[in-house]
Scaffold this motif. Structure first.
Motif, PDB file in Angstrom:
ATOM      1  N   TYR A 123       3.412   7.554  -6.376  1.00 12.73           N
ATOM      2  CA  TYR A 123       4.139   6.543  -5.608  1.00 12.73           C
ATOM      3  C   TYR A 123       5.508   6.314  -6.229  1.00 12.73           C
ATOM      4  O   TYR A 123       5.618   5.958  -7.403  1.00 12.73           O
ATOM      5  CB  TYR A 123       3.323   5.242  -5.590  1.00 12.73           C
ATOM      6  N   GLY A 124       6.527   6.539  -5.416  1.00 14.07           N
ATOM      7  CA  GLY A 124       7.885   6.385  -5.921  1.00 14.07           C
ATOM      8  C   GLY A 124       8.657   5.341  -5.150  1.00 14.07           C
ATOM      9  O   GLY A 124       8.421   5.111  -3.966  1.00 14.07           O
ATOM     10  N   ALA A 125       9.597   4.706  -5.847  1.00 13.19           N
ATOM     11  CA  ALA A 125      10.497   3.753  -5.195  1.00 13.19           C
ATOM     12  C   ALA A 125      11.862   3.884  -5.856  1.00 13.19           C
ATOM     13  O   ALA A 125      11.997   4.538  -6.903  1.00 13.19           O
ATOM     14  CB  ALA A 125       9.965   2.331  -5.320  1.00 13.19           C
ATOM     15  N   ARG A 126      12.861   3.258  -5.240  1.00 13.61           N
ATOM     16  CA  ARG A 126      14.212   3.386  -5.798  1.00 13.61           C
ATOM     17  C   ARG A 126      14.287   2.791  -7.206  1.00 13.61           C
ATOM     18  O   ARG A 126      14.798   3.398  -8.122  1.00 13.61           O
ATOM     19  CB  ARG A 126      15.228   2.688  -4.883  1.00 13.61           C
ATOM     20  N   THR A 127      13.765   1.567  -7.338  1.00 14.66           N
ATOM     21  CA  THR A 127      13.791   0.904  -8.643  1.00 14.66           C
ATOM     22  C   THR A 127      12.415   0.299  -8.916  1.00 14.66           C
ATOM     23  O   THR A 127      11.569   0.226  -8.023  1.00 14.66           O
ATOM     24  CB  THR A 127      14.826  -0.249  -8.686  1.00 14.66           C
TER      25      THR A 127
ATOM     26  N   GLY B   6       6.558   6.969  -0.555  1.00 17.95           N
ATOM     27  CA  GLY B   6       7.888   6.561  -0.994  1.00 17.95           C
ATOM     28  C   GLY B   6       8.202   5.171  -0.471  1.00 17.95           C
ATOM     29  O   GLY B   6       8.108   4.916   0.720  1.00 17.95           O
ATOM     30  N   GLY B   7       8.550   4.270  -1.374  1.00 13.96           N
ATOM     31  CA  GLY B   7       9.041   2.941  -1.008  1.00 13.96           C
ATOM     32  C   GLY B   7       8.079   2.133  -0.161  1.00 13.96           C
ATOM     33  O   GLY B   7       6.926   1.919  -0.520  1.00 13.96           O
TER      34      GLY B   7
ATOM     35  N   LEU C 220       8.680  -1.363  -5.987  1.00 10.18           N
ATOM     36  CA  LEU C 220       7.296  -0.902  -5.854  1.00 10.18           C
ATOM     37  C   LEU C 220       6.450  -2.037  -5.277  1.00 10.18           C
ATOM     38  O   LEU C 220       6.492  -3.157  -5.775  1.00 10.18           O
ATOM     39  CB  LEU C 220       6.743  -0.498  -7.226  1.00 10.18           C
ATOM     40  N   VAL C 221       5.704  -1.737  -4.208  1.00 17.39           N
ATOM     41  CA  VAL C 221       4.851  -2.775  -3.613  1.00 17.39           C
ATOM     42  C   VAL C 221       3.401  -2.580  -4.076  1.00 17.39           C
ATOM     43  O   VAL C 221       3.025  -1.501  -4.527  1.00 17.39           O
ATOM     44  CB  VAL C 221       4.935  -2.763  -2.063  1.00 17.39           C
TER      45      VAL C 221
END
Lengths: 351, 278
Positions: free
Chosen positions: B147-151, B119-120, B155-156
């Motif tokens: 792989y998750g991120a807020r927006t 996450g993030g 995402l890196v």
């Protein structure tokens, strides 16, 4: 047979050591009432009379409150590092209390497991510890509850026992101690006595039983919510050793510093995300007790406490080790229902 | 002179990549060729990185241990040290101490399917293990990355996600929180635990590495259990605040465990024995 020395000879020795470039740390008055360990300039600053104990500890002499770890110079994109200057003068800690000296073999573990801390070790190797066996104690002293006593030899190279009329029996325990007093002692038949020490009032078996079984106990909230998180307990404790590492830079040059820290501070464990595993004061108090009586013993085989009582002596809100451990004992006894644990505690006090 | 365990190695900054609005990754190499030659680490280990004049911060070494000429780390701008690191450019010098801590048991995982859940900003400590597994592709079964991120903007290592997806027996699933998507978003929308459930991954012979915010980990664990993973096959990396990295400064412990020495990598089975202190 014993070996004795006169107080004036001791004071002359202190002056000679200082004159020879040795550093001598010992208890003395700061103002009219406060007794603290500090570096001495002359022997008349040294307090050899009987009193319970100084409000700070001798750890300052081996693990200073602020210490340089190394220097750096910044020149554009280039950095140059240089070592901090390590002390090389012999140092003598004089007339320390046995509960202070006992902290040193305990601290040796954490500063040497796996990674060796050169700063602590250098000072430790340069240090000779001469303790003064305790005649007195106050309501905060509890050395006898944690395996110590008024003439506990742990960490002492030599120990002085007051004989009255400014005479002292000297017992040397190590080569360092013997070397310090070589040629200075007279043979005698007089043997020093110590005070009875504080009554034993804690039963660590009961305490550890509680710690092993009830991490989430409401006791922590009830007993320790009044902690204001000032850290005075930790700073004056002979065994608390937590530290912070920070930078001090002026212009293009700086130094990386190590400074005492305390698990009682809110910032101590806060993550970069803002999450704090110990966001509340009772959780921090719990950590302090666990570190001393459960974590350190399980790692290194010794409790991280010598019973000096400075934590409760300096606490502005009446906390410290004894008040909290006493509450734990009572809780554990009540839980046992039969009061058996309390009974066991009482028996030990009576012995 | 005995070694000063607090003095870092000087590292030349080879490359700085801005990953998101507040995340950068940095590639560094030892100034001292002798140190470079002797240095090795295992994926999952961490380092303590210095911005001289500002202080030190702890980050995972997010490059693969197979990459010999440099190491990489990744950070989010959140405090004084990371603000200072944000300013560094190619050619600058920073400090590095390490490697510290334990590592992912990559040998034990051989022959298993690997499920990576991040996450993030938690992708960097997973990325090193993903690269390591892909570089030893024959030793591992199917690799799944969720792989998750807020927006979409958070995402890196987005370019590497594409690169990983090119490998055989490898599934890459990207997701963003509801509302975090853009009109042209082709990934999933939802939180990592839900996306994982929906993905219906074959998990009979799998181990999982889960790293992210506490809430993500908490909600992901039941899904992994439902998939049939045993507690000893679910791993995470704790990110406790540290100063010394060498078991002295006293702040990273979780009950009896010093995260800097006995962690940061723990199986869920090990975590079950730790007190609720993280």
């Amino acid at each position: 047979m014993s070996t004795i020395i006169g107080g004036q000879v001791l004071r002359d020795m202190v002056n000679d050591w200082i004159g020879d470039g040795k550093r001598v740390g010992g208890p003395g008055y700061v103002g009219n009432h406060l007794i603290l360990y500090r570096w001495l300039h002359r022997s008349d600053e040294l307090l050899l009379e009987s009193y319970p104990r100084p409000h700070n500890s001798i750890k300052e002499f081996l693990f200073p409150s602020h210490e340089k770890l190394y220097h750096y110079k910044i020149d554009g994109q280039h950095i140059e590092l240089s070592e901090a200057v390590l002390p090389d003068a012999q140092q003598i800690i004089f007339a320390a209390r046995p509960c202070d000296a006992a902290s040193l073999p305990i601290l040796d573990h954490v500063f040497n497991w796996d990674y060796r801390d050169v700063f602590y070790n250098r000072r430790r190797s340069l240090t000779t510890v001469v303790t003064l066996a305790c005649q007195d104690h106050d309501a905060h002293c509890f050395c006898t509850s944690v395996g110590g006593g008024p003439d506990d030899e742990r960490g002492s190279d030599a120990m002085l026992f007051a004989l009255g009329q400014d005479q002292y029996e000297v017992r040397c325990f190590t080569d360092k101690g013997k070397a310090l007093f070589e040629g200075k002692l007279e043979e005698s038949t007089r043997v020093g006595k110590v005070g009875p020490g504080p009554e034993r009032r804690l039963d660590l078996e009961t305490v550890r039983e509680f710690l092993k079984t009830d991490f989430e106990s409401p006791l922590w909230e009830r007993q320790t919510l009044r902690c204001i998180g000032c850290g005075a307990c930790a700073y004056n404790c002979p065994t608390c050793h937590c530290f912070d590492i920070t930078d001090e830079k002026v212009g293009s040059a700086g130094v990386r510093m190590r400074s005492w820290d305390s698990c009682q501070m809110a910032m101590f464990t806060v993550h970069a995300s803002g999450h704090n595993p110990r966001s509340r004061q009772p959780q921090r108090q719990r950590q302090r007790i666990y570190h001393k009586f459960e974590i350190y013993p399980s790692k290194f085989g010794e409790i991280l406490c010598t019973g000096c009582g400075n934590c409760s002596r300096v606490c502005p809100v009446g906390l410290g080790i004894t008040p909290v451990l006493t509450a734990i004992q009572e809780e554990q006894a009540a839980r046992a229902g039969t009061g058996a644990a309390q009974e066991a505690g009482r028996e030990k006090v009576d012995q | 002179m005995v070694m000063n365990i607090y003095k870092p190695d000087l590292m030349k900054v080879l490359q700085v990549r801005q990953q998101t609005g507040d995340v950068k990754s940095v590639r560094i190499a030892f100034e001292d060729p002798a140190r470079a030659a002797e240095f090795s680490f295992r994926v999952g280990q961490f380092g303590i990185f210095s911005a001289f004049g500002y202080g030190e911060s702890t980050f995972n070494i997010c490059s693969s241990s197979n990459w010999k000429d440099y190491i990489e780390f990744c950070f989010r701008k959140t405090g004084a040290v990371t603000e200072a690191l944000w300013q560094i450019e190619e050619g600058d010098t920073i400090g590095f101490r390490g490697p510290y801590g334990n590592s992912y048991p990559m040998e034990e995982w051989e022959g298993r399917d690997l499920i990576f859940l991040g996450g993030g900003i938690a992708m960097p400590p997973i990325r090193c293990a993903i690269w390591y597994a892909l570089e030893n592709r024959d030793k591992y079964g199917h690799i799944t990355v969720v792989y998750g991120a807020r927006t979409t903007r958070d995402l890196v290592f987005q370019d590497e996600l594409d690169e990983w997806a090119q490998h055989e027996r490898t599934t890459i699933i990207r997701c963003v929180d509801p509302g975090g998507e853009t009109p042209d978003w082709k990934g999933e929308i939802g939180f990592v635990p839900n996306v994982l459930k929906k993905a219906a991954i074959q998990a009979r012979n799998a181990v999982a590495l889960v790293i992210g915010p506490p809430i993500m980990i908490k909600n992901t664990l039941p899904v992994l259990s439902d998939m049939g993973l045993a507690e000893r096959d679910i791993y995470t990396s704790l990110e406790n605040r540290m100063k010394c990295g060498v078991g002295k400064c006293g702040r990273c412990n979780c009950g009896p465990v010093y995260v800097c020495k006995e962690g940061p990598v723990f199986s869920l089975e090990q975590m079950k024995h730790l007190p609720n202190d993280f």
